[in-house]
Design a protein around this motif. Structure first.
Motif, short mmCIF file in Angstrom:
data_model
loop_
_atom_site.label_atom_id
_atom_site.label_comp_id
_atom_site.label_asym_id
_atom_site.label_seq_id
_atom_site.Cartn_x
_atom_site.Cartn_y
_atom_site.Cartn_z
N LEU A 74 40.57 41.60 47.41
CA LEU A 74 39.38 42.14 46.74
C LEU A 74 38.75 43.29 47.52
CD1 LEU A 74 37.13 39.38 45.12
CD2 LEU A 74 38.39 41.25 44.03
N ASN A 78 37.84 46.72 45.92
CA ASN A 78 36.47 47.26 45.96
C ASN A 78 36.44 48.68 46.52
OD1 ASN A 78 35.29 44.94 44.98
ND2 ASN A 78 34.99 44.03 47.00
N THR A 90 43.26 44.01 33.54
CA THR A 90 43.59 43.32 34.79
C THR A 90 44.66 42.26 34.54
OG1 THR A 90 41.84 41.72 34.39
CG2 THR A 90 41.27 43.63 35.74
N LYS A 100 39.46 30.76 38.09
CA LYS A 100 38.58 31.86 37.67
C LYS A 100 38.95 33.19 38.32
CE LYS A 100 34.58 29.32 36.14
NZ LYS A 100 35.32 28.76 35.01
N ASP A 103 38.26 36.40 36.22
CA ASP A 103 36.82 36.72 36.12
C ASP A 103 36.37 37.48 37.36
OD1 ASP A 103 36.74 35.40 33.76
OD2 ASP A 103 35.76 33.60 34.51
N LYS A 104 36.82 36.98 38.51
CA LYS A 104 36.40 37.62 39.77
C LYS A 104 36.99 39.02 39.89
CE LYS A 104 36.04 33.10 41.97
NZ LYS A 104 36.69 32.12 42.83
N ASP A 106 37.88 40.95 37.34
CA ASP A 106 37.20 41.79 36.35
C ASP A 106 35.86 42.29 36.86
OD1 ASP A 106 39.33 41.34 34.75
OD2 ASP A 106 38.26 40.19 33.22
N LYS A 107 35.14 41.41 37.56
CA LYS A 107 33.84 41.81 38.11
C LYS A 107 34.01 42.97 39.08
CE LYS A 107 30.77 38.03 37.72
NZ LYS A 107 30.95 36.64 38.04
N ALA A 108 35.01 42.84 39.96
CA ALA A 108 35.24 43.88 40.97
C ALA A 108 35.61 45.20 40.28
CB ALA A 108 36.34 43.45 41.94
N SER A 110 34.91 46.13 37.17
CA SER A 110 33.73 46.64 36.46
C SER A 110 32.81 47.37 37.43
CB SER A 110 32.92 45.50 35.83
OG SER A 110 33.69 44.84 34.88
N PHE A 111 32.73 46.85 38.65
CA PHE A 111 31.87 47.44 39.66
C PHE A 111 32.31 48.86 40.01
CE2 PHE A 111 29.55 47.49 43.75
CZ PHE A 111 28.32 47.06 43.27
N GLU A 115 35.46 50.29 32.21
CA GLU A 115 35.17 49.29 31.17
C GLU A 115 36.39 48.39 31.02
OE1 GLU A 115 34.64 48.92 26.39
OE2 GLU A 115 34.27 50.88 27.31
#
Ligand SMILES: Cc1cc2nc3c(=O)[nH]c(=O)nc-3n(C[C@H](O)[C@H](O)[C@H](O)COP(=O)(O)O)c2cc1C
Length: 146
Positions: A74, A78, A90, A100, A103-104, A106-108, A110-111, A115
């Motif tokens: 990650l 990042n 992803t 999960k 999900d984790k 996707d969050k990274a 998105s950050f 989109e």
């Protein structure tokens, strides 16, 4: 006809996630997409990312198999360049249970400003079938640009 272009970035220790990335590239090309590059997350090709409409980011599930699953690398993800204005998809490869992880991931992603249109967990022993599924879902979820 508008040709959609994808860049694929993978984080891989034993090669499954890299193989999956190469299979995704081949499948997308068969569907008429352009591939701007397939490269490791830790050696990103800036031009490949720049030229892509969709950036595909894949890594593998690291954990204790029943608990603590998370996307490996990650920190490197990042640190990727900002991807504002781009779509992203992803994937993660796994052996038993991804929990999960997506999900984790996707969050990274998105950050980074992209989109995220979706993601798929790919079982490491079913990469041909699961990468086909990934590509079918990606094509169904990406709005074709006029
Ligand atoms: C240290 C380590 C921990 C792992 N933990 C999990 C886990 O918790 N759950 C799981 O489903 N797979 C787990 N795996 C399996 C990997 O996610 C799977 O083999 C993956 O395809 C490896 O990708 P790679 O070949 O690109 O490195 C683990 C593998 C390693 C080496």
């Amino acid at each position: 006809m508008v040709v959609m272009k994808a860049a694929i970035l993978y984080e891989s220790l034993t090669g499954n996630t890299r193989t999956a990335g190469e299979m995704i590239a081949a499948n997308l090309q068969q569907e008429g997409w352009g591939i701007t590059g397939v490269c490791p997350v830790r050696k990103p090709e800036m031009a490949a990312i720049q030229d892509a409409d969709v950036v595909i980011i894949g890594t593998w599930v690291h954990g204790l198999f029943v608990v603590g699953q998370a996307p490996w690398g990650l920190g490197a993800i990042n640190g990727l360049p900002a991807m504002r204005g781009k779509l992203a998809a992803t994937y993660c490869t796994f052996a038993l249970n991804p929990a999960k992880t997506l999900d984790k991931l996707d969050k990274a992603v998105s950050f980074l400003g992209a989109e995220v249109v979706g993601g798929v967990a790919l079982h490491r022993s079913r990469l041909p079938a699961h990468t086909e599924e990934f590509v079918a879902r990606l094509i169904a979820n990406v709005p074709v640009r006029a």
